[in-house]
Enzyme design. Structure first.
Site, PDB file in Angstrom:
ATOM      1  N   ASP A 126     -21.450  72.923  56.405  1.00  0.00           N
ATOM      2  CA  ASP A 126     -20.211  72.145  56.562  1.00  0.00           C
ATOM      3  C   ASP A 126     -20.480  70.698  56.162  1.00  0.00           C
ATOM      4  O   ASP A 126     -21.393  70.062  56.681  1.00  0.00           O
ATOM      5  CB  ASP A 126     -19.718  72.221  58.019  1.00  0.00           C
ATOM      6  CG  ASP A 126     -18.330  71.626  58.203  1.00  0.00           C
ATOM      7  OD1 ASP A 126     -17.414  72.354  58.608  1.00  0.00           O
ATOM      8  OD2 ASP A 126     -18.163  70.405  57.954  1.00  0.00           O
ATOM      9  N   ASP A 163     -14.498  72.581  52.712  1.00  0.00           N
ATOM     10  CA  ASP A 163     -15.818  71.957  52.861  1.00  0.00           C
ATOM     11  C   ASP A 163     -16.784  72.806  53.677  1.00  0.00           C
ATOM     12  O   ASP A 163     -17.741  72.279  54.217  1.00  0.00           O
ATOM     13  CB  ASP A 163     -15.686  70.561  53.482  1.00  0.00           C
ATOM     14  CG  ASP A 163     -15.490  70.610  54.987  1.00  0.00           C
ATOM     15  OD1 ASP A 163     -14.909  71.596  55.485  1.00  0.00           O
ATOM     16  OD2 ASP A 163     -15.935  69.669  55.660  1.00  0.00           O
ATOM     17  N   GLU A 164     -16.532  74.113  53.772  1.00  0.00           N
ATOM     18  CA  GLU A 164     -17.463  74.897  54.574  1.00  0.00           C
ATOM     19  C   GLU A 164     -17.552  76.346  54.108  1.00  0.00           C
ATOM     20  O   GLU A 164     -16.620  76.881  53.516  1.00  0.00           O
ATOM     21  CB  GLU A 164     -17.073  74.850  56.045  1.00  0.00           C
ATOM     22  CG  GLU A 164     -15.708  75.413  56.344  1.00  0.00           C
ATOM     23  CD  GLU A 164     -15.369  75.228  57.817  1.00  0.00           C
ATOM     24  OE1 GLU A 164     -14.893  74.132  58.155  1.00  0.00           O
ATOM     25  OE2 GLU A 164     -15.604  76.161  58.598  1.00  0.00           O
TER      26      GLU A 164
HETATM   27  P1  DGT Z   1     -16.899  66.581  60.181  1.00  0.00           P
HETATM   28  O1  DGT Z   1     -17.071  67.951  59.629  1.00  0.00           O
HETATM   29  O2  DGT Z   1     -16.617  66.558  61.637  1.00  0.00           O
HETATM   30  O3  DGT Z   1     -18.028  65.651  59.827  1.00  0.00           O
HETATM   31  O4  DGT Z   1     -15.601  65.919  59.497  1.00  0.00           O
HETATM   32  P2  DGT Z   1     -14.609  66.489  58.400  1.00  0.00           P
HETATM   33  O5  DGT Z   1     -13.695  65.389  58.014  1.00  0.00           O
HETATM   34  O6  DGT Z   1     -15.372  67.112  57.269  1.00  0.00           O
HETATM   35  O7  DGT Z   1     -13.811  67.558  59.246  1.00  0.00           O
HETATM   36  P3  DGT Z   1     -13.505  69.094  58.971  1.00  0.00           P
HETATM   37  O8  DGT Z   1     -14.719  69.813  58.481  1.00  0.00           O
HETATM   38  O9  DGT Z   1     -12.853  69.605  60.211  1.00  0.00           O
HETATM   39  O10 DGT Z   1     -12.395  69.064  57.841  1.00  0.00           O
HETATM   40  C1  DGT Z   1     -12.674  69.052  56.443  1.00  0.00           C
HETATM   41  C2  DGT Z   1     -11.603  68.241  55.712  1.00  0.00           C
HETATM   42  O11 DGT Z   1     -10.299  68.791  55.991  1.00  0.00           O
HETATM   43  C3  DGT Z   1     -11.511  66.784  56.148  1.00  0.00           C
HETATM   44  O12 DGT Z   1     -12.408  65.938  55.453  1.00  0.00           O
HETATM   45  C4  DGT Z   1     -10.073  66.441  55.895  1.00  0.00           C
HETATM   46  C5  DGT Z   1      -9.328  67.727  56.123  1.00  0.00           C
HETATM   47  N1  DGT Z   1      -8.714  67.741  57.480  1.00  0.00           N
HETATM   48  C6  DGT Z   1      -9.317  68.055  58.657  1.00  0.00           C
HETATM   49  N2  DGT Z   1      -8.479  67.950  59.698  1.00  0.00           N
HETATM   50  C7  DGT Z   1      -7.283  67.563  59.168  1.00  0.00           C
HETATM   51  C8  DGT Z   1      -5.980  67.264  59.737  1.00  0.00           C
HETATM   52  O13 DGT Z   1      -5.758  67.337  60.957  1.00  0.00           O
HETATM   53  N3  DGT Z   1      -4.995  66.907  58.848  1.00  0.00           N
HETATM   54  C9  DGT Z   1      -5.216  66.824  57.488  1.00  0.00           C
HETATM   55  N4  DGT Z   1      -4.218  66.456  56.674  1.00  0.00           N
HETATM   56  N5  DGT Z   1      -6.421  67.077  56.931  1.00  0.00           N
HETATM   57  C10 DGT Z   1      -7.443  67.440  57.753  1.00  0.00           C
HETATM   58 CA    CA Z   2     -16.690  68.940  57.584  1.00  0.00          CA
HETATM   59 CA    CA Z   3     -15.015  71.994  57.849  1.00  0.00          CA
END
Ligand code: DGT
Ligand code: CA
Ligand code: CA
Length: 371
Positions: free
Chosen positions: A9, A109-110
């Site tokens: 991830d 991303d995973e």
């Molecule tokens: P992490 O994995 O905790 O370091 O952070 P992220 O940002 O990679 O989180 P993740 O893996 O849950 O989500 C991957 C991508 O999906 C993130 O970069 C942006 C998008 N995303 C996640 N949650 C939301 C949301 O609530 N709304 C929208 N529009 N996009 C989201």
């Molecule tokens: Ca992520």
């Molecule tokens: Ca993810």
């Protein structure tokens, strides 16, 4: 054979891509936003880098609220560019796939990977594969990710979560129960807000408590399938295999031009790497295509395409090259502004082998499963 499953991830994915493409914003709080367009500020935060998270920003938060939280911290506000993240994602999945026996992408991303055979059932070797995947992504894309390895999907997913950011956690079979037991039940893969609320109601707080819960009670509240999954997953005994994704239906690449132009030759010259990449993918997957399209994203960010569909499938590199230039020329003649980005797409790929449709639509970030 011993099951060894990995979960990869990427860390704060959209925001990290923005940091890589614009290093001057590193160190500042960065929020990637989806603007709804109603007012200048309406919309939500898609994701935030860790600096912004420390200051209280999270995914899904209204942009105006996030800006208030970051008011004194010089925030960088970026508009979400899905196409850009998708392009990076596709390249990364290609890298991960090279190291995996089976790849199952479950989000932009995973992915889950099966690495049981290639590591001969040895968790130390599987850990090395995890390190190699992290290094390959860092080398090629300058992005960090987190990798979890364990005996099931639920264990691997939690292990990658727990090692964030930038970590690697290998949970050997003998350590599984001790690893899972103290963690909150709501963090278990497949437990969404609805399931989590029910578990709380019946007094289950941790995964350990879930693993010794009364089966009849779980079945009556959550149904047979979900109850069975939860009881198994809480012990690391969920046995859902890593299932390869459906065959791709198209290959595409988009590049940002060195300067805005509407000269098709100047734009085409910068597409050579994209063209080669698509040709390589066609070659490696032994596919032919029926449709080729030129894509233009203009200085006003509007998106335009011109396409050509052939009577039958082809995989001739010369045909692709010739039509790419010709379509880009047509596109340049028809659009009202200069190109900022141009791209190519081949679609109508012939089915190399008929894969089953039943696998379609599996999993999301926080899907309730079995319900
Ligand atoms: P992490 O994995 O905790 O370091 O952070 P992220 O940002 O990679 O989180 P993740 O893996 O849950 O989500 C991957 C991508 O999906 C993130 O970069 C942006 C998008 N995303 C996640 N949650 C939301 C949301 O609530 N709304 C929208 N529009 N996009 C989201
Ligand atoms: Ca992520
Ligand atoms: Ca993810």
């Amino acid at each position: 054979m011993v099951n060894i499953i990995g979960h990869v991830d990427l860390d704060y994915f959209y925001a990290q891509v923005e940091e890589v493409q614009n290093p001057s914003i590193r160190g500042k709080p960065v929020i990637v936003c989806v603007f709804s367009g109603r007012t200048a500020e309406s919309g939500v935060v898609s994701t935030a880098n860790y600096k912004a998270r420390e200051l209280g920003v999270s995914s899904g938060m209204p942009i105006a609220l996030a800006k208030r939280k970051l008011a004194n911290a010089e925030p960088v506000v970026v508009k979400m560019d899905h196409e850009k993240y998708e392009t990076v994602s596709q390249r990364i999945m290609g890298l991960v796939e090279e190291q995996a026996d089976i790849l199952e992408q479950t989000g932009i991303d995973e992915a889950f990977i099966d690495i049981g055979a290639s590591s001969a059932g040895d968790y130390d070797r599987a850990g090395k594969t995890g390190e190699e995947i992290k290094a390959a992504i860092l080398r090629a894309e300058h992005l960090t990710c987190s990798v979890g390895i364990g005996r099931s999907k639920a264990v691997a997913k939690l292990a990658s979560d727990m090692s964030k950011p930038g970590g690697l956690l290998v949970v050997k079979p003998g350590a599984t129960r001790a690893f899972l037991g103290p963690l909150p039940a709501k963090r278990l893969y497949g437990v969404g807000p609805k399931t989590s609320a029910v578990l709380k109601e019946i007094g289950i707080g941790t995964i350990g408590e879930l693993s010794s819960a009364d089966a009849g009670k779980l079945v009556s509240r959550l149904g047979r399938n979900l109850a069975a999954y939860l009881l198994a997953a809480s012990k690391g005994e969920d046995d859902d295999p890593v299932t390869p994704n459906l065959e791709p239906t198209q290959f595409s690449r988009i590049v940002t031009l060195k300067r805005d132009t509407r000269d098709p030759n100047e734009a085409f010259a910068q597409l050579s790497e994209a063209l080669e990449d698509i040709q390589r993918k066609l070659y490696e997957s032994k596919r032919s295509f029926r449709t080729v399209a030129a894509i233009g994203i203009l200085t006003d960010l509007s998106s335009h395409t011109k396409s050509k569909t052939f009577d039958g499938p082809t995989n001739e590199p010369d045909v692709l090259r010739k039509w790419a230039l010709s379509l880009l020329t047509d596109l340049g003649d028809s659009v009202p502004k200069e190109f900022r980005r141009v791209g190519l797409r081949v679609s109508g790929l012939d089915a190399r082998n008929q894969s089953s449709l039943s696998d379609f639509g599996l999993s999301g970030l926080d899907n309730e499963r079995g319900t």
